[in-house]
Design an enzyme around this catalytic site. Sequence first.
Site, PDB file in Angstrom:
ATOM      1  N   GLY A 201      16.871 -64.490  12.961  1.00 35.51           N
ATOM      2  CA  GLY A 201      16.797 -65.790  12.029  1.00 35.51           C
ATOM      3  C   GLY A 201      17.384 -66.819  12.676  1.00 35.51           C
TER       4      GLY A 201
ATOM      5  CG  HIS B 230      46.483 -69.207  16.272  1.00 37.14           C
ATOM      6  ND1 HIS B 230      46.841 -68.908  14.772  1.00 37.14           N
ATOM      7  CD2 HIS B 230      47.886 -69.155  16.804  1.00 37.14           C
ATOM      8  CE1 HIS B 230      47.976 -68.405  14.866  1.00 37.14           C
ATOM      9  NE2 HIS B 230      48.844 -68.533  15.924  1.00 37.14           N
TER      10      HIS B 230
ATOM     11  NE  ARG C 133       6.159 -62.469  15.455  1.00 33.81           N
ATOM     12  CZ  ARG C 133       5.831 -61.014  15.598  1.00 33.81           C
ATOM     13  NH1 ARG C 133       4.983 -60.614  15.934  1.00 33.81           N
ATOM     14  NH2 ARG C 133       7.087 -60.361  15.130  1.00 33.81           N
TER      15      ARG C 133
ATOM     16  CB  SER D 285      55.035 -40.930  33.836  1.00 35.42           C
ATOM     17  OG  SER D 285      54.520 -41.567  32.723  1.00 35.42           O
TER      18      SER D 285
ATOM     19  CD  GLU E 168      60.590 -47.168  32.298  1.00 37.22           C
ATOM     20  OE1 GLU E 168      59.841 -47.757  31.419  1.00 37.22           O
ATOM     21  OE2 GLU E 168      61.382 -46.340  32.313  1.00 37.22           O
TER      22      GLU E 168
ATOM     23  CG  MET F 172      15.818 -69.481  18.036  1.00 38.69           C
ATOM     24  SD  MET F 172      15.345 -69.313  19.904  1.00 38.69           S
ATOM     25  CE  MET F 172      14.955 -67.426  19.865  1.00 38.69           C
TER      26      MET F 172
ATOM     27  CE1 TYR G 295      50.154 -38.580  32.170  1.00 39.46           C
ATOM     28  CE2 TYR G 295      50.019 -37.305  34.097  1.00 39.46           C
ATOM     29  CZ  TYR G 295      50.908 -38.189  33.251  1.00 39.46           C
ATOM     30  OH  TYR G 295      52.276 -38.247  33.126  1.00 39.46           O
TER      31      TYR G 295
ATOM     32  NE  ARG H  57      14.588 -56.420  15.828  1.00 42.61           N
ATOM     33  CZ  ARG H  57      14.640 -57.352  15.009  1.00 42.61           C
ATOM     34  NH1 ARG H  57      14.907 -58.454  15.682  1.00 42.61           N
ATOM     35  NH2 ARG H  57      14.414 -57.556  13.649  1.00 42.61           N
TER      36      ARG H  57
ATOM     37  NE  ARG I 184      57.823 -43.682  22.833  1.00 45.73           N
ATOM     38  CZ  ARG I 184      56.756 -43.457  22.584  1.00 45.73           C
ATOM     39  NH1 ARG I 184      56.532 -42.220  21.758  1.00 45.73           N
ATOM     40  NH2 ARG I 184      55.532 -43.887  22.755  1.00 45.73           N
TER      41      ARG I 184
ATOM     42  N   GLY J 145      55.082 -46.540  33.481  1.00 44.87           N
ATOM     43  CA  GLY J 145      55.718 -47.033  31.933  1.00 44.87           C
ATOM     44  C   GLY J 145      55.182 -48.585  32.037  1.00 44.87           C
ATOM     45  CB  THR J 146      51.750 -50.020  32.016  1.00 45.14           C
ATOM     46  OG1 THR J 146      51.391 -49.127  30.780  1.00 45.14           O
ATOM     47  CG2 THR J 146      51.255 -49.281  33.351  1.00 45.14           C
ATOM     48  CG  ASN J 147      56.011 -52.221  26.664  1.00 45.30           C
ATOM     49  OD1 ASN J 147      54.972 -53.213  26.444  1.00 45.30           O
ATOM     50  ND2 ASN J 147      56.721 -51.917  26.010  1.00 45.30           N
ATOM     51  CG  ASP J 148      60.300 -51.079  29.813  1.00 45.22           C
ATOM     52  OD1 ASP J 148      60.890 -51.982  29.369  1.00 45.22           O
ATOM     53  OD2 ASP J 148      60.643 -49.880  29.242  1.00 45.22           O
TER      54      ASP J 148
ATOM     55  CB  CYS K 114      53.656 -42.630  29.363  1.00 45.34           C
ATOM     56  SG  CYS K 114      54.909 -43.152  29.884  1.00 45.34           S
TER      57      CYS K 114
ATOM     58  NE  ARG L 107      61.364 -42.381  27.296  1.00 46.97           N
ATOM     59  CZ  ARG L 107      60.960 -43.536  26.894  1.00 46.97           C
ATOM     60  NH1 ARG L 107      60.139 -44.358  27.654  1.00 46.97           N
ATOM     61  NH2 ARG L 107      61.144 -43.775  25.709  1.00 46.97           N
TER      62      ARG L 107
ATOM     63  CE  LYS M 266      10.107 -61.849  17.279  1.00 43.70           C
ATOM     64  NZ  LYS M 266      10.157 -63.127  16.809  1.00 43.70           N
TER      65      LYS M 266
HETATM   66  P1  ADP Z   1      11.648 -62.990  13.158  1.00 46.21           P
HETATM   67  O1  ADP Z   1      12.456 -62.830  14.687  1.00 46.21           O
HETATM   68  O2  ADP Z   1      12.574 -63.772  12.503  1.00 46.21           O
HETATM   69  O3  ADP Z   1      11.609 -61.347  12.626  1.00 46.21           O
HETATM   70  P2  ADP Z   1       8.694 -62.977  13.587  1.00 46.21           P
HETATM   71  O4  ADP Z   1       8.474 -63.604  14.639  1.00 46.21           O
HETATM   72  O5  ADP Z   1       9.039 -61.514  13.582  1.00 46.21           O
HETATM   73  O6  ADP Z   1      10.415 -63.506  13.236  1.00 46.21           O
HETATM   74  O7  ADP Z   1       8.150 -63.306  12.307  1.00 46.21           O
HETATM   75  C1  ADP Z   1       8.727 -63.455  10.889  1.00 46.21           C
HETATM   76  C2  ADP Z   1       7.718 -62.756  10.002  1.00 46.21           C
HETATM   77  O8  ADP Z   1       6.442 -62.950  10.207  1.00 46.21           O
HETATM   78  C3  ADP Z   1       7.793 -61.077  10.148  1.00 46.21           C
HETATM   79  O9  ADP Z   1       7.941 -60.383   8.915  1.00 46.21           O
HETATM   80  C4  ADP Z   1       6.601 -60.916  10.890  1.00 46.21           C
HETATM   81  O10 ADP Z   1       6.044 -59.638  10.591  1.00 46.21           O
HETATM   82  C5  ADP Z   1       5.668 -61.850  10.259  1.00 46.21           C
HETATM   83  N1  ADP Z   1       4.540 -61.885  11.394  1.00 46.21           N
HETATM   84  C6  ADP Z   1       4.784 -62.771  12.466  1.00 46.21           C
HETATM   85  N2  ADP Z   1       3.468 -62.857  12.921  1.00 46.21           N
HETATM   86  C7  ADP Z   1       2.505 -62.196  12.266  1.00 46.21           C
HETATM   87  C8  ADP Z   1       1.149 -62.040  12.328  1.00 46.21           C
HETATM   88  N3  ADP Z   1       0.467 -62.468  13.522  1.00 46.21           N
HETATM   89  N4  ADP Z   1       0.397 -61.444  11.425  1.00 46.21           N
HETATM   90  C9  ADP Z   1       1.372 -61.075  10.294  1.00 46.21           C
HETATM   91  N5  ADP Z   1       2.528 -61.380  10.018  1.00 46.21           N
HETATM   92  C10 ADP Z   1       3.283 -61.779  11.191  1.00 46.21           C
HETATM   93 MG    MG Z   2      60.169 -47.700  29.281  1.00 41.24          MG
HETATM   94 MG    MG Z   3      10.633 -60.210  13.378  1.00 42.18          MG
END
Ligand code: ADP
Ligand code: MG
Ligand code: MG
Length: 910
Positions: free
Chosen positions: A112, A470, A103, A797, A778, A114, A885, A347, A577, A799-802, A865, A633, A33
Amino acid sequence: MSKKWVYRFDEVKQAEEYVGGEWENVRGLLGGKGANLSEMVLIGVPVPPGFTVSTEACNAYLASGETFPEGLREQILEALRNVEESTGRKFGDKKNPLLISCRSGGKFSMPGMMDTVLDIGLNDETVKGLLEMTGDERFVYDSYRRLVQMFGSVVMRAPDEAFEEVLTAARLKAGVETDAELTADDWKNVTVKFKAIFRRYANRDFPTDPYDQLNLATEAVFKSWNGKRAVDYRNATGIPHDLGTAVSIQTMVFGNMGNDSATSIALTHNGTTGENRIEGDYLTNAQGEDVVAGIRLTNEISKLKAEMPAAYKEFEQYAQELEKHYRDMQDVEFTIEKGKFWMLQTRDGKRTAQAAVRIAVEMVEEGLISREEAVLRVSPEQVDVFLHPQFDQNAIKAAKTAGDMLAKGINVSPGAAFGVIALEADLAQKWANEEGKNVIMVRPETKPDDVHGMLASKGILTSRGGRTSHAALVARQFGKPAIVGVSELEIDLIKREISVKGRVFKEGEWISIDGTEGEFYAGKLETIVPDIKDPYLMTLLSWADEFRRLGVWANADYPVDAKRALEYGAEGIGLCRTEHMFFETERLPLVQKMILTDIPSERREALDELLPFQRDDFIGLYRVMDGKSVIIRLIDPPLNEFLPNQVNLMRELTELKFLLRDAGTLDEMNELLDKIEEKRHILRRVESLHESNPMLGLRGVRLAIHIPELTAMQVRAIIEAACIVAKEGVEAHPEIMIPLTIHVNELKSQRDILDVEAEKVMKEHGIEVPYKLGTMIELPRAALVADQIAEYAEFFSFGTNDLTQTVFGISRDDAEASFLIKYMAQGILTENPFAVLDRDGVGELMRIGVQKGRSVRPDLECGICGEHAGNPESIHICHELNLSYVSSAPFQIPIARLAAAHAALRDKNK
Ligand code: ADP
Ligand code: MG
Ligand code: MG
């Protein structure tokens, strides 16, 4: 002088210099960011002024037991002064206050996971200044309560519900339905109550000093790197834990300053189809989080064009610039404050597989990226998506809007599935197999005893476990969509129900799981299968063909398969086959007759009857593959596979004996006695052919040596078919392949029969056709003596299974049903060697085989194969081994074409 911890948004060049020029490392230092905010400033996109505290500062803070490293505080203050200068506002000022956001943002996007705190700098004093600046009381007190709320929940970890309760009460009291309808006075009251909540949970008053707020928020963002959510997310996605988060501190801009203000999240291309059209949502008079939170119904971005034409035009222009600059589709956040446009984030955008393909192709056509880049941007796994059912994007959207997206877990096995909840393996199996139900098996976790239920289910969902649990391993093994580690999911095995986010689902109710995204839904979502003949995919694959060195052939037994393989781009048939052809209803009795008799003339008779069937099969294949190689074959499996099962025979015999006891007439008795005699004969033969280890017994070339007439018949069918189509003008290139060779003498003995028979046939037809004779490699011995074998074989060719079975000394069926899963769970083996070629063992033998073979015959055609030929990692190894191939199942050809191109390009770019 202390280290530089803080970079102003206009100092991206300095950051770049510090990390040695690589953009990846700038992202590492400033977070994705922060790095992009700086980059946008550089290219002239309007970004609210600010600066970024580096990930190094975060790491120093966390490493020192949570204290600011030396110089950080001063550098933050200095940068803040700079922001004050450029905005003409002052942090903490009563008249003209600067407000900022704090931010989070690491090197890799962790949506979401952090924290971010907005509106920092507001207190009982500055509120007045803001009021003076904006004249909008409602907006100001709304912002203030947002700060107290965010500070409470993000910084002090007070539960969200506490705040929600107050809001609900306020709406009730005011008699309104939405927060937007609350007045300034309502917000003032709410703020007082929020402060009380704060005091209760934080054991201190809400910090009124803006600098305290800034420090606490910065620390909270640092700490959120090690929050449980973030750690779980990194574990699940393989992001390293030592990267740390950066903190971008930025001037607040307000989308909630009236009807000439708005906020939006948008994609520069359509993320579902890839269409070159901006897609997104916005809200007038709202702040950023409102769009994400979904508390108000958003508008389609296209409407913004009519509502705020000037700002929209600006947005469109910057969206295009960003796309050009980053040379990829962007996911942006922007805010319009009183008509003024501000970009807040950009981004690379997430997209479906179909969109990824279309965007890559169109960006080449626009001249933004090269063909090579386009090919590298699409992964073989994304091509794989075109082969499996997916949820319809509209269905997903509708479900999300309706709140039916229940939770997100770890996406361990791709694909979409819906079914009724079954909480036990036995029940899953019963419902699926006996009642024909679509079942999703839901368990806290799975264990080996559950495998039968998992196999019967359409998908698997567990509340615990990770990528190597698992459940994850079994699901990937068998291609079942699966999500694991859904911590919000509670499973009550006594009440026979599951609950998530307060919603309860009884065993037997419908749910849908999206193993590609790791999301699961209430109810039954509509699925679609993307079109493998998508024109964009076809174009991309044709470019992949320009780069790859490996040929891509197909395993196909029937003309229909060959036709399909050809459509997908196969350049030859690497394995036909012949035994599959023997199992067909008309033919099986003839095959059995041939096996059961000891009398040469009877055997010949049976073979003569089989001949036309085989010949017709080959004629069909040659016609489809006109001009391309067809590797056929000779018979491979043990003869017992063609005969009735021993237990069944004994039962039938017993039944006949009972009938004999009750027989009424002599005629009846005679008839029954004949039948008994016949069954006994078959049973004796089956018993005599019984082997303890059929996989290592009389099969492959050993069988051909045992019954030489069989080889002769098959060769006759192959060559006759070639002669017949040659007269139609079809170019047949049969390559006759001998399976399971151990010793060169086996080949010598087969060659004698083969060449003689082929010559004879061609003479009879009065026409010469080209043909080749080769062998499968194979068995380990064959690879080790490949130079001797190559004297008699014109192609290899693998035969990598066998080969994997014999190199490891394990039988695939037994291993996969029992210990392999455990081996992978414990990390003894990282992959199932039957799915991903074992580079060190099997791969090494292949290397020896290729090298020794080509030492005798430099132009020796070497292919593979086995099932590995459809696996991208294994294809990479085949490229490195310089195979001619890979021959995969027809539907895997598109994957193989792309994977082969990736292997070649990586090799070139090394
Ligand atoms: P996230 O990574 O969860 O998207 P952001 O840092 O982008 O978190 O911020 C969360 C929200 O707050 C986003 O919708 C962003 O556009 C808004 N926001 C962040 N900084 C500002 C700012 N300086 N002015 C206005 N809106 C902001
Ligand atoms: Mg075979
Ligand atoms: Mg954001």
